[in-house]
Design an enzyme around this catalytic site. Structure first.
Site, PDB file in Angstrom:
ATOM      1  N   SER A 115     -19.482   2.611 123.353  1.00 10.08           N
ATOM      2  CA  SER A 115     -17.806   1.844 124.306  1.00 10.08           C
ATOM      3  C   SER A 115     -17.046   3.424 122.610  1.00 10.08           C
ATOM      4  CB  SER A 115     -18.080   1.139 123.123  1.00 10.08           C
ATOM      5  OG  SER A 115     -17.882   0.919 121.853  1.00 10.08           O
ATOM      6  N   ASN A 124     -17.712   2.652 118.944  1.00  7.06           N
ATOM      7  CA  ASN A 124     -19.255   2.544 118.787  1.00  7.06           C
ATOM      8  C   ASN A 124     -19.219   4.193 118.119  1.00  7.06           C
ATOM      9  OD1 ASN A 124     -20.928   0.890 121.543  1.00  7.06           O
ATOM     10  ND2 ASN A 124     -20.702   0.627 119.683  1.00  7.06           N
ATOM     11  N   TRP A 125     -18.316   4.271 117.856  1.00  5.66           N
ATOM     12  CA  TRP A 125     -18.649   6.031 117.153  1.00  5.66           C
ATOM     13  C   TRP A 125     -18.020   5.662 115.473  1.00  5.66           C
ATOM     14  CZ3 TRP A 125     -19.694  10.205 119.055  1.00  5.66           C
ATOM     15  CH2 TRP A 125     -19.283  10.559 120.568  1.00  5.66           C
ATOM     16  N   GLU A 146     -17.712 -12.655 138.040  1.00  5.81           N
ATOM     17  CA  GLU A 146     -18.161 -14.096 137.509  1.00  5.81           C
ATOM     18  C   GLU A 146     -18.649 -12.761 136.822  1.00  5.81           C
ATOM     19  OE1 GLU A 146     -18.691 -17.258 138.090  1.00  5.81           O
ATOM     20  OE2 GLU A 146     -17.253 -16.395 140.049  1.00  5.81           O
ATOM     21  N   ASP A 162     -26.409  -5.640 124.960  1.00  7.50           N
ATOM     22  CA  ASP A 162     -26.103  -5.913 123.271  1.00  7.50           C
ATOM     23  C   ASP A 162     -27.310  -6.431 122.611  1.00  7.50           C
ATOM     24  OD1 ASP A 162     -24.441  -6.166 121.492  1.00  7.50           O
ATOM     25  OD2 ASP A 162     -24.052  -8.156 121.272  1.00  7.50           O
ATOM     26  N   ARG A 222     -32.291  -0.397 112.904  1.00  2.00           N
ATOM     27  CA  ARG A 222     -31.473  -0.868 113.949  1.00  2.00           C
ATOM     28  C   ARG A 222     -32.422   0.579 114.891  1.00  2.00           C
ATOM     29  NH1 ARG A 222     -26.889  -3.667 113.877  1.00  2.00           N
ATOM     30  NH2 ARG A 222     -26.346  -1.887 115.506  1.00  2.00           N
TER      31      ARG A 222
HETATM   32  C1  IPE Z   1     -20.308  -3.266 123.578  1.00  5.45           C
HETATM   33  O1  IPE Z   1     -21.403  -3.809 121.852  1.00  5.45           O
HETATM   34  C2  IPE Z   1     -20.705  -2.004 123.297  1.00  5.45           C
HETATM   35  C3  IPE Z   1     -22.096  -1.444 123.872  1.00  5.45           C
HETATM   36  C4  IPE Z   1     -22.716  -2.327 124.288  1.00  5.45           C
HETATM   37  C5  IPE Z   1     -21.899  -0.422 124.242  1.00  5.45           C
HETATM   38  P1  IPE Z   1     -20.750  -4.127 120.916  1.00  5.45           P
HETATM   39  O2  IPE Z   1     -21.920  -4.669 119.683  1.00  5.45           O
HETATM   40  O3  IPE Z   1     -20.092  -2.535 119.993  1.00  5.45           O
HETATM   41  O4  IPE Z   1     -19.171  -4.829 120.574  1.00  5.45           O
HETATM   42  P2  IPE Z   1     -19.090  -6.155 119.347  1.00  5.45           P
HETATM   43  O5  IPE Z   1     -18.782  -5.159 118.120  1.00  5.45           O
HETATM   44  O6  IPE Z   1     -19.715  -7.020 119.508  1.00  5.45           O
HETATM   45  O7  IPE Z   1     -17.791  -6.451 120.202  1.00  5.45           O
HETATM   46  C1  IPE Z   2     -26.060  -2.851 121.072  1.00  3.77           C
HETATM   47  O1  IPE Z   2     -26.776  -3.323 120.618  1.00  3.77           O
HETATM   48  C2  IPE Z   2     -26.205  -1.230 121.704  1.00  3.77           C
HETATM   49  C3  IPE Z   2     -24.627  -0.255 121.635  1.00  3.77           C
HETATM   50  C4  IPE Z   2     -23.842  -0.573 121.545  1.00  3.77           C
HETATM   51  C5  IPE Z   2     -25.306   0.985 121.950  1.00  3.77           C
HETATM   52  P1  IPE Z   2     -26.512  -3.557 119.250  1.00  3.77           P
HETATM   53  O2  IPE Z   2     -26.099  -2.423 118.419  1.00  3.77           O
HETATM   54  O3  IPE Z   2     -24.179  -3.862 119.224  1.00  3.77           O
HETATM   55  O4  IPE Z   2     -27.141  -4.569 118.567  1.00  3.77           O
HETATM   56  P2  IPE Z   2     -26.671  -5.823 118.077  1.00  3.77           P
HETATM   57  O5  IPE Z   2     -24.972  -6.725 118.743  1.00  3.77           O
HETATM   58  O6  IPE Z   2     -26.069  -5.098 116.371  1.00  3.77           O
HETATM   59  O7  IPE Z   2     -27.674  -6.611 117.857  1.00  3.77           O
HETATM   60 MG    MG Z   3     -23.581  -5.309 119.721  1.00  2.00          MG
END
Ligand code: IPE
Ligand code: IPE
Ligand code: MG
Length: 263
Positions: free
Chosen positions: A81, A84-85, A223, A36, A49
Site C-alpha cells: 500500500s 507501507n513505505w 460482499e 494480511d 517478519r
Molecule cells: C494492508 O495491510 C495492505 C496490504 C495487504 C498490502 P496492512 O497490514 O498494511 O494494513 P493495516 O496496517 O493493518 O491497516
Molecule cells: C501483509 O502482512 C503483507 C503486507 C502488508 C505487505 P503484514 O506484514 O501486514 O503482517 P501483519 O499484519 O503485521 O501480521
Molecule cells: Mg498487516
C-alpha cells in the site's frame, strides 16, 4: 470448470466437497484479496517478519492457480500500500525483491494458464528494476484472454480516486465542458480497474475488519469476507470457502429485491 481441478484435487477431500457445492453460473466475476497477517505468522514461529512474507508467496501461487482454474474474470491482490513505505527499509526492500523474484519464477506458469498480468497503483513511484519486471510480465501476457491478475503495488484507494478524478476533469476541460458534466462513469473510466468486471467479493485474511485504503470506490457494493487464517496459511480450500460463502449471501444493491449473485 470442475474438470480443471481433476488433476489437483483428491477425491474425498474438503476441496472436492466445496467444489461440488459451487454454483458455476454464479461465480464472482472479480475477487480481490487483502493479503494480511504475514508478520503475525512469522512472530508466532519466532521468526523475522520477512520470513512471513516469504511464506506468503506460496499462498499467492495457490490463489492465482485456483482463480484461473475456477475461471474467475479477475483476481486482484493487495501486495503493497501507499502507507507501507512507513515500514523499515529492510522490510520494504525484501518485499520488492520477492515481488521481482515471484514475477521471474512464475511468469511461464502465468502465461501457460492464459492469465493476463497487470500491476495497479502508482507504479512510477517504484524502483526502476521493479518497474522493468512488471513491464516484462505485462507485455508477455498482454494477449492472454483468461483471468486478469492485478497486483496492487504502491496502491492507495484515495490516491486512485484522486488520480482518476483529475484525469476525468482534464478531459472535461479539453472538451470545454462544465463541472456538472462530470459523472461516475467518467471517473470509473479512469480508475486502474477500468478493464475489470465489478468487484463482487473482497476477502481479507488474518481477521482484521478494515479495508486499509483498498479499492474504496470499487467496494461500494462488494460482499466482504474476513477469515482468521493468516495469509501464509491461505490455500485453495480457503478461497473455495470464501466463494461458497459469497454464494449464500443475498445482495440487494440498495433495493428490496434479492439480486442473485453475479448474474
Ligand atoms: C494492508 O495491510 C495492505 C496490504 C495487504 C498490502 P496492512 O497490514 O498494511 O494494513 P493495516 O496496517 O493493518 O491497516
Ligand atoms: C501483509 O502482512 C503483507 C503486507 C502488508 C505487505 P503484514 O506484514 O501486514 O503482517 P501483519 O499484519 O503485521 O501480521
Ligand atoms: Mg498487516
Amino acid at each position: 470448470m470442475l474438470a480443471d481441478f481433476a488433476e489437483v484435487v483428491q477425491k474425498g477431500t474438503r476441496d472436492e466437497m466445496l467444489l461440488a457445492s459451487i454454483d458455476w453460473e454464479r461465480l464472482p466475476r472479480h475477487v480481490a484479496i487483502i493479503m494480511d497477517g504475514n508478520g503475525r505468522w512469522a512472530a508466532s514461529r519466532g521468526q523475522p517478519r520477512i520470513a512471513g512474507h516469504r511464506a506468503g508467496v506460496e499462498a499467492v501461487r495457490a490463489s492465482v492457480d485456483t482463480g484461473a482454474r475456477l475461471g474467475l474474470g479477475a483476481l486482484t491482490l493487495y501486495a503493497f500500500s501507499t502507507e507501507n513505505w512507513k515500514r523499515p527499509r529492510l522490510e520494504v526492500d525484501a518485499l520488492m525483491r520477492m515481488l521481482r523474484r515471484y514475477l521471474r519464477l512464475e511468469l511461464d506458469e502465468i502465461d501457460r494458464q492464459n492469465i493476463r498480468f497487470q500491476a495497479i497503483g502508482r507504479i512510477a513511484g517504484l524502483n526502476a528494476n521493479v518497474q522493468r519486471e512488471i513491464a516484462r510480465a505485462e507485455e508477455r501476457t498482454a494477449k492472454n484472454t483468461g483471468m486478469i491478475l492485478s497486483v496492487a503495488l504502491n496502491y492507495g484507494g484515495r490516491a486512485e480516486i484522486l488520480d482518476a478524478t483529475r484525469a476525468a476533469v482534464r478531459r472535461l476541460m479539453e472538451e470545454g465542458k462544465s463541472p456538472e458534466a462530470l459523472t461516475e462513469e467518467r471517473i470509473e473510466r479512469e480508475l486502474y480497474t477500468r478493464r475489470l468486471p465489478e468487484l463482487d467479493l473482497l476477502v481479507r485474511t488474518s481477521g482484521e475488519m478494515r479495508i486499509s485504503n483498498f479499492l474504496l470506490w470499487q467496494a461500494a457494493y462488494s460482499e466482504i469476507y474476513v477469515t482468521e487464517t493468516l495469509w501464509p496459511d491461505f490455500r485453495r480450500v480457503h478461497l473455495l470457502e470464501a466463494i461458497v460463502d459469497f454464494q449464500r449471501r443475498n445482495r440487494r444493491f440498495g433495493g428490496l429485491q434479492l439480486v442473485a449473485n453475479a448474474k
